[in-house]
Design an enzyme around this catalytic site. Structure first.
Site, mmCIF file in Angstrom:
data_model
loop_
_atom_site.group_PDB
_atom_site.id
_atom_site.type_symbol
_atom_site.label_atom_id
_atom_site.label_comp_id
_atom_site.label_asym_id
_atom_site.label_seq_id
_atom_site.Cartn_x
_atom_site.Cartn_y
_atom_site.Cartn_z
ATOM 1 N N CYS A 77 54.930 -43.863 66.027
ATOM 2 C CA CYS A 77 54.042 -42.794 65.568
ATOM 3 C C CYS A 77 52.649 -43.079 66.102
ATOM 4 O O CYS A 77 52.059 -44.114 65.787
ATOM 5 C CB CYS A 77 54.027 -42.715 64.050
ATOM 6 S SG CYS A 77 52.857 -41.500 63.403
ATOM 7 N N CYS A 217 49.859 -34.815 65.657
ATOM 8 C CA CYS A 217 50.941 -35.734 66.020
ATOM 9 C C CYS A 217 50.534 -36.449 67.302
ATOM 10 O O CYS A 217 50.360 -35.804 68.341
ATOM 11 C CB CYS A 217 52.251 -34.979 66.209
ATOM 12 S SG CYS A 217 53.623 -36.033 66.740
#
EC number: 5.1.1.7
Length: 279
Positions: A77, A217
């Site tokens: 991530c 993101c």
């Protein structure tokens, strides 16, 4: 379970609960998935797009694990690793240059602080376009493939991403994206990014595991930039604007780099009532 301390952080609005396990396991391995489901709930828990576990590593300076709101574990991530880097650096565990082991590999990071706050530059590795590495069905690359009425390109930037260029971002992302996210083309599923090309890239991302659109993101921003570069739409450096703020994506050879902020929101202790549900 003893008292469970946590830190809440965000990277451009992509928010995480961090549990520091460098000095010992705080949540047992077989309970991490369910604990993440409970802690991430925005009404009955702390609320977040995932739970970051800062853990020891034999391959890098520190390790990161990320469990998502649905209880699944993600390989990587981009926004989360910046948050983890901030906590590790400010806690004195690492210097300004260090490495983090993730399920996607060992990630080099450089951090700094200026008058605007904390910043981390993350080496995101080489975006992988081969279908076998995304993964996606078939052979070769997955570029501009007709799928559910869109031209879809796909790349792995630590996790699989579908990238769709659109002229207007004012679209019902949470209605459209699940069809692509769950497409049989992607055996492990995919995050879905809608991208508008202008002076910079504007991106809206529907995240696998969160099963909703997030404000930002990191790996999705890298994916959007990587596909745009592969198609000859951008150069070696591009600003990617998400709903939560900008990220700077650059390339050196085939390697991608992401630079962006991270912010500490609060520190706290999980209540006894919630702890009882984790046991």
């Amino acid at each position: 379970m003893n008292q469970l301390e946590f830190v809440k952080l965000h990277g451009n609005g992509n928010d995480f609960i961090l549990i520091d396990e460098l000095n010992g396991e705080r949540i047992p391995e077989d309970e991490k998935s369910e604990a993440s489901r409970i802690l991430c709930h925005r009404n009955f828990g702390i609320g977040g797009d995932g739970v970051l576990f800062l853990v020891p590593s034999e391959r890098a300076d520190i390790g990161m694990r990320l469990f998502q709101p649905d209880g699944s574990e993600a390989e990587m991530c981009g926004n989360g690793i910046r948050c983890l880097a901030k906590h590790a650096w400010e806690s004195g565990y690492v210097g300004e240059r260090f490495s983090v082991e993730t399920l996607a590999g060992v990630i080099p990071i450089q951090v700094r602080r200026d008058r605007k706050g904390f910043w981390a530059r993350v080496e995101m590795g080489i975006p992988r376009f081969e279908r076998s590495e995304i993964p996606a069905d078939g052979e070769g690359t997955f570029l501009k493939v007709p799928l559910h009425g869109f031209e879809v390109s796909a790349v792995n930037t630590g996790v699989p991403h579908a990238v769709i260029f659109v002229e207007n971002l004012d679209i019902p992302v949470e209605q459209i994206a699940p069809k692509i996210r769950h497409s049989s083309c992607f055996p492990e599923g995919a995050n879905v990014n809608f991208v508008r090309l202008g002076n910079h890239l504007e991106v809206r991302t529907f995240e696998r595991g969160v099963e909703a659109e997030t404000l930002s993101c990191g790996t999705g921003s890298v994916a959007a930039a990587a596909v745009a570069r592969r198609l000859g739409l951008v150069g070696e450096t591009v600003e990617v604007m998400t709903k939560g703020g900008p990220l700077r994506i650059s390339f050196a050879g085939e390697k991608a780099f992401m630079e962006g902020p991270a912010v500490t929101v609060c520190r706290g202790v999980v209540s006894d009532e919630i702890l009882q549900t984790l046991q």
